[in-house]
Design an enzyme around this catalytic site. Structure first.
Site, PDB file in Angstrom:
ATOM      1  N   ASP A  34     -23.250  41.903 -50.179  1.00 36.48           N
ATOM      2  CA  ASP A  34     -22.703  41.739 -51.534  1.00 36.48           C
ATOM      3  C   ASP A  34     -22.385  43.087 -52.169  1.00 36.48           C
ATOM      4  OD1 ASP A  34     -24.762  38.891 -52.103  1.00 36.48           O
ATOM      5  OD2 ASP A  34     -22.570  38.959 -52.108  1.00 36.48           O
ATOM      6  N   MET A  36     -20.857  45.138 -55.418  1.00 32.69           N
ATOM      7  CA  MET A  36     -20.601  44.932 -56.844  1.00 32.69           C
ATOM      8  C   MET A  36     -20.240  46.252 -57.514  1.00 32.69           C
ATOM      9  SD  MET A  36     -23.833  42.476 -57.633  1.00 32.69           S
ATOM     10  CE  MET A  36     -24.068  40.983 -56.681  1.00 32.69           C
ATOM     11  N   PHE A 141     -25.864  38.373 -59.700  1.00 34.21           N
ATOM     12  CA  PHE A 141     -27.309  38.474 -59.482  1.00 34.21           C
ATOM     13  C   PHE A 141     -27.803  37.366 -58.549  1.00 34.21           C
ATOM     14  CE2 PHE A 141     -28.039  41.741 -62.568  1.00 34.21           C
ATOM     15  CZ  PHE A 141     -26.981  41.588 -63.474  1.00 34.21           C
ATOM     16  N   GLY A 142     -28.782  37.724 -57.724  1.00 35.44           N
ATOM     17  CA  GLY A 142     -29.412  36.710 -56.891  1.00 35.44           C
ATOM     18  C   GLY A 142     -30.475  35.997 -57.711  1.00 35.44           C
ATOM     19  N   GLY A 143     -31.083  34.988 -57.117  1.00 38.44           N
ATOM     20  CA  GLY A 143     -32.220  34.312 -57.740  1.00 38.44           C
ATOM     21  C   GLY A 143     -31.871  33.350 -58.853  1.00 38.44           C
ATOM     22  N   ASP A 169     -22.517  30.315 -52.022  1.00 40.31           N
ATOM     23  CA  ASP A 169     -23.251  31.539 -52.331  1.00 40.31           C
ATOM     24  C   ASP A 169     -23.878  31.470 -53.717  1.00 40.31           C
ATOM     25  OD1 ASP A 169     -22.192  35.069 -52.382  1.00 40.31           O
ATOM     26  OD2 ASP A 169     -24.113  34.104 -52.788  1.00 40.31           O
ATOM     27  N   GLY A 170     -25.217  31.390 -53.703  1.00 39.66           N
ATOM     28  CA  GLY A 170     -25.920  31.481 -54.982  1.00 39.66           C
ATOM     29  C   GLY A 170     -26.863  30.308 -55.199  1.00 39.66           C
ATOM     30  N   GLY A 171     -28.148  30.571 -55.147  1.00 40.71           N
ATOM     31  CA  GLY A 171     -29.149  29.534 -55.415  1.00 40.71           C
ATOM     32  C   GLY A 171     -29.284  28.505 -54.312  1.00 40.71           C
ATOM     33  N   GLY A 191     -30.136  34.360 -50.141  1.00 40.04           N
ATOM     34  CA  GLY A 191     -30.770  35.665 -50.374  1.00 40.04           C
ATOM     35  C   GLY A 191     -32.248  35.438 -50.649  1.00 40.04           C
TER      36      GLY A 191
HETATM   37  C1  DX5 Z   1     -24.337  36.729 -56.572  1.00 40.49           C
HETATM   38  C2  DX5 Z   1     -24.791  37.036 -55.175  1.00 40.49           C
HETATM   39  C3  DX5 Z   1     -25.946  36.110 -54.872  1.00 40.49           C
HETATM   40  C4  DX5 Z   1     -26.623  36.379 -53.568  1.00 40.49           C
HETATM   41  C5  DX5 Z   1     -27.461  35.209 -53.119  1.00 40.49           C
HETATM   42  O1  DX5 Z   1     -23.291  37.554 -56.908  1.00 40.49           O
HETATM   43  O2  DX5 Z   1     -23.725  36.873 -54.280  1.00 40.49           O
HETATM   44  O3  DX5 Z   1     -25.424  34.811 -54.891  1.00 40.49           O
HETATM   45  O4  DX5 Z   1     -25.675  36.617 -52.611  1.00 40.49           O
HETATM   46  O5  DX5 Z   1     -28.232  34.779 -54.165  1.00 40.49           O
HETATM   47  P1  DX5 Z   1     -29.587  33.972 -53.929  1.00 40.49           P
HETATM   48  O6  DX5 Z   1     -30.687  34.986 -53.981  1.00 40.49           O
HETATM   49  O7  DX5 Z   1     -29.619  33.002 -55.070  1.00 40.49           O
HETATM   50  O8  DX5 Z   1     -29.516  33.283 -52.591  1.00 40.49           O
HETATM   51 ZN    ZN Z   2     -22.158  37.026 -52.090  1.00 46.60          ZN
END
Ligand code: DX5
Ligand code: ZN
Length: 212
Positions: A34, A36, A141-143, A169-171, A191
């Protein structure tokens, strides 16, 4: 069979080497990288130098997710640093030129949508894509908690005739991954779930066992 793409965003920055080996040793399919810029998303993460060092140490598919307002400026350097696939956002500047450049470089071409962007935004470019990355959280952000409205976006992409790879991707966790796979998703970015797992190999096996 679904794929698992752990995101190094959730790894401990001081132990990135261990994180990379953990991904390989668990039998995962991609390293989700990722990137950013603090402009397109309100966070900063990694540069091409980390990718280059990781690539020198592990040989796995590097799935680079550019959350940049001007991805075209960085496509070449991430390709030279070892990216196998590059995904850019439809909401970013010079989106179509970025897709073209990724293709010219012989890499897997991906496009991503923020949760608020409808699948329709990709209709025109779908034939050029190998992969669509459906953000199931607001990027940055992750999480975060997965936005289940995105299940309909996955279905919409399939209804629009997209037969390429859909990555989410995400959660993402094992519970919601079942629904995501049933809706048409192929690849799960994980993640927090992956790096929080005390048995990553078993997690990877369970994701691989999910099928559409
Ligand atoms: C957000 C990121 C997150 C990460 C995974 O921009 O791309 O989505 O990769 O997040 P989690 O920790 O929720 O799996
Ligand atoms: Zn990503």
């Amino acid at each position: 069979m679904s794929k698992i793409a752990p995101s190094i965003l959730a790894a401990n920055s001081l132990r990135m080497g261990e994180a990379a080996h953990r991904i390989v040793d668990a039998g995962c399919d991609y390293v989700h990288f990722d990137v950013m810029d603090g402009v397109f998303v309100p966070n900063l993460s990694f540069g091409p130098g980390l990718l280059k060092d990781m690539k020198a140490e592990i040989s796995l598919f590097f799935d680079v997710h550019l959350m940049l307002i001007n991805p075209l400026k960085y496509v070449d350097v991430f390709a030279q640093s070892g990216a196998n696939g590059i995904t850019v956002h439809v909401e970013a500047d010079r989106f179509k030129e970025s897709l073209k450049r990724i293709r010219e470089l012989g890499l897997k071409v991906g496009a991503s949508l923020r949760p608020g962007t409808p699948a329709e935004a990709l209709r025109e470019v779908l034939p050029q894509l190998d992969l669509v990355l459906v953000m199931t959280v607001e990027p940055g952000f992750g999480g975060q908690k997965l936005n289940t409205d995105m299940l309909n976006k996955i279905r919409a992409l399939r209804t629009m005739g997209f037969h390429g790879e859909i990555e989410v991707d995400g959660g993402v966790n094992l519970q919601n991954a079942k629904e995501l796979a049933a809706a048409g998703a192929d690849t799960m970015v994980m993640g927090t779930t992956f790096f929080g797992s005390d048995n990553p190999a078993q997690l990877a096996q369970k994701v691989h066992a999910l099928g559409r």
